[in-house]
Design an enzyme around this catalytic site. Structure first.
Site, mmCIF file in Angstrom:
data_model
loop_
_atom_site.group_PDB
_atom_site.id
_atom_site.type_symbol
_atom_site.label_atom_id
_atom_site.label_comp_id
_atom_site.label_asym_id
_atom_site.label_seq_id
_atom_site.Cartn_x
_atom_site.Cartn_y
_atom_site.Cartn_z
ATOM 1 N N ARG A 85 1.079 -1.498 -0.421
ATOM 2 C CA ARG A 85 -0.130 -0.039 -0.244
ATOM 3 C C ARG A 85 1.232 1.373 0.192
ATOM 4 N NH1 ARG A 85 -3.244 -4.358 1.999
ATOM 5 N NH2 ARG A 85 -0.993 -4.708 2.646
ATOM 6 N N THR A 86 1.657 1.147 1.013
ATOM 7 C CA THR A 86 2.893 2.731 0.546
ATOM 8 C C THR A 86 3.839 2.754 -0.514
ATOM 9 O OG1 THR A 86 2.657 2.527 3.116
ATOM 10 C CG2 THR A 86 4.516 3.757 2.298
ATOM 11 N N LYS A 114 27.578 -5.265 -4.840
ATOM 12 C CA LYS A 114 28.845 -4.851 -4.989
ATOM 13 C C LYS A 114 29.523 -4.208 -3.439
ATOM 14 C CE LYS A 114 27.385 -4.163 -9.974
ATOM 15 N NZ LYS A 114 27.923 -2.708 -11.076
ATOM 16 N N ARG A 135 11.596 4.186 1.983
ATOM 17 C CA ARG A 135 11.560 3.112 3.424
ATOM 18 C C ARG A 135 12.608 2.493 3.707
ATOM 19 N NH1 ARG A 135 5.642 -1.239 3.750
ATOM 20 N NH2 ARG A 135 5.348 1.300 4.677
ATOM 21 N N HIS A 168 6.355 5.831 10.573
ATOM 22 C CA HIS A 168 5.703 6.353 9.831
ATOM 23 C C HIS A 168 4.508 7.310 9.520
ATOM 24 C CE1 HIS A 168 4.521 4.380 6.022
ATOM 25 N NE2 HIS A 168 4.477 3.322 6.435
#
Ligand code: ASP
Length: 359
Positions: A85-86, A114, A135, A168
């Site tokens: 959803r986010t 890497k 996020r 959040h």
């Protein structure tokens, strides 16, 4: 809001030590990193803008107008943790405003495999994008990114779409927006009883939202969880400071009848260190058809989603189950936030006033 300060004027160690209440002055008007940076007036403004964008977007001419607003901008969506959803609602919000988007959703597909540091990876993104929506599992990393960019001379805005088990802020905005809409005809958010249930220790949405609700008057917040998953003392301290009443308890049944909103959460077992969730009995922290006669007729049931067993699907069609609407609200409030981040909200407000699109 306190006087604006510049991230480029402070060293990382000094910045990191600041209390949350002082950090906001460094983000204001640019980055969205912590719930505590918002004032009530700013939240209300975003909610109103979200509704206006939603209404403007209903008609093709309005949608085309919105798409022109940020069509010169590009957003990078960097999601180093799972998200449905986010991620999708930020992406959709960008599309509504005409931003092109790029993404990295799996660190295995970026040069981090890497051996590139996350800092260098982000700096790379900032070369191509005008906005970073991110996020990350490491708490505070979004703040670090914003700080770092201020010191590289390309300080593009950073939106924190979930960091660690701690913050959040954009979810908290959409939750407040949902509560505001749910309580529209019963006096608004002030004075309401909001009951949080489930994993409150590691539920970052609860941590951000509880604080935002402390900006409203005469609230009573209930934190209902097994002892091992109870809300952190740091949040309770913030509520004490704000003068917000709260109850900490394991007893969901007693809180149900007084709730104006029930905010369910899932057990966040991805943060387990030694499988502690499997030894916690969370079966009482559940809502289903058997509770529908106990809760108020006007009670709003929210969940940041994804859910597991804590909400029975059999109540999905009850008008009090607002979690599907809550999810869609995320798209509108994030569009409002992005527009405001680029300082272009006046144009949407003007369009709204000129054309007065229907509700
Ligand atoms: N989607 C929310 C989060 O990212 C809640 C959850 O995952 O349970 O924190």
């Amino acid at each position: 809001m306190a006087e604006e300060k510049k991230l480029s004027d402070i060293g990382w160690k000094d910045f990191k030590k600041l209390p949350l209440s002082e950090k906001g002055a460094y983000f204001h008007g640019k980055h969205t990193l912590i719930a505590q940076q918002f004032t009530r007036a700013e939240i209300e403004e975003l909610c109103m803008l979200a509704t206006r964008i939603k209404r403007i977007n209903k008609r093709r001419e309005g949608a085309n107008f919105l798409k022109g607003l940020l069509s010169d901008k590009r957003a990078m969506l960097y999601f180093a943790q799972p998200s449905s959803r986010t991620y999708l609602s930020h992406n959709a919000a960008c599309q509504i405003l005409g931003l092109d988007t790029m993404d990295v959703r799996d660190q295995k597909t970026s040069s981090e495999v890497k051996g590139e540091t996350p800092e260098d990876t982000i700096r790379t993104f900032s070369s191509y994008a005008d906005l970073i929506i991110m996020r990350h599992p490491v708490g505070g990393f979004a703040e670090r990114v914003a700080w770092m960019m201020a010191h590289t001379g390309r300080e593009i805005p950073v939106l924190n779409a979930g960091s660690g088990a701690d913050q959040h802020p954009t979810q908290a905005l959409l939750d407040v927006y949902t509560l505001r809409r749910s309580f529209e005809n019963i006096g608004g958010i002030d004075g309401k009883h909001v009951v949080f249930v489930g994993d409150l220790a590691r539920g970052r949405t609860v941590r951000s939202l509880a604080w935002m609700l402390s900006l409203y008057k005469d609230m009573t917040l209930y934190f209902i969880a097994p002892e091992s998953l109870q809300i952190g003392q740091d949040i309770l301290d913030q509520l004490d400071e704000a003068g917000t009443k709260y109850v900490v308890s394991e007893d969901f049944a007693s809180a149900m009848p007084v709730a104006d909103a029930i905010y369910m959460t899932r057990i966040q077992d991805e943060w387990d260190v030694e499988g502690e969730s499997s030894t916690t009995d969370a079966s009482d922290y559940h809502i289903g058809a058997e509770h529908m006669d106990i809760i108020k007729d006007t009670c709003a049931i929210l969940h940041p989603l994804p859910r597991r067993q804590e909400i029975s699907t059999e109540i999905d069609n009850d008008p009090r189950a607002v979690y599907w609407r809550q999810m869609r609200n995320g798209m509108w409030i994030r569009a409002a936030l992005i527009l405001k981040t680029f300082g272009r909200e006046q144009e949407a407000n003007q369009y709204y006033d000129d054309y007065k699109p229907e509700a």
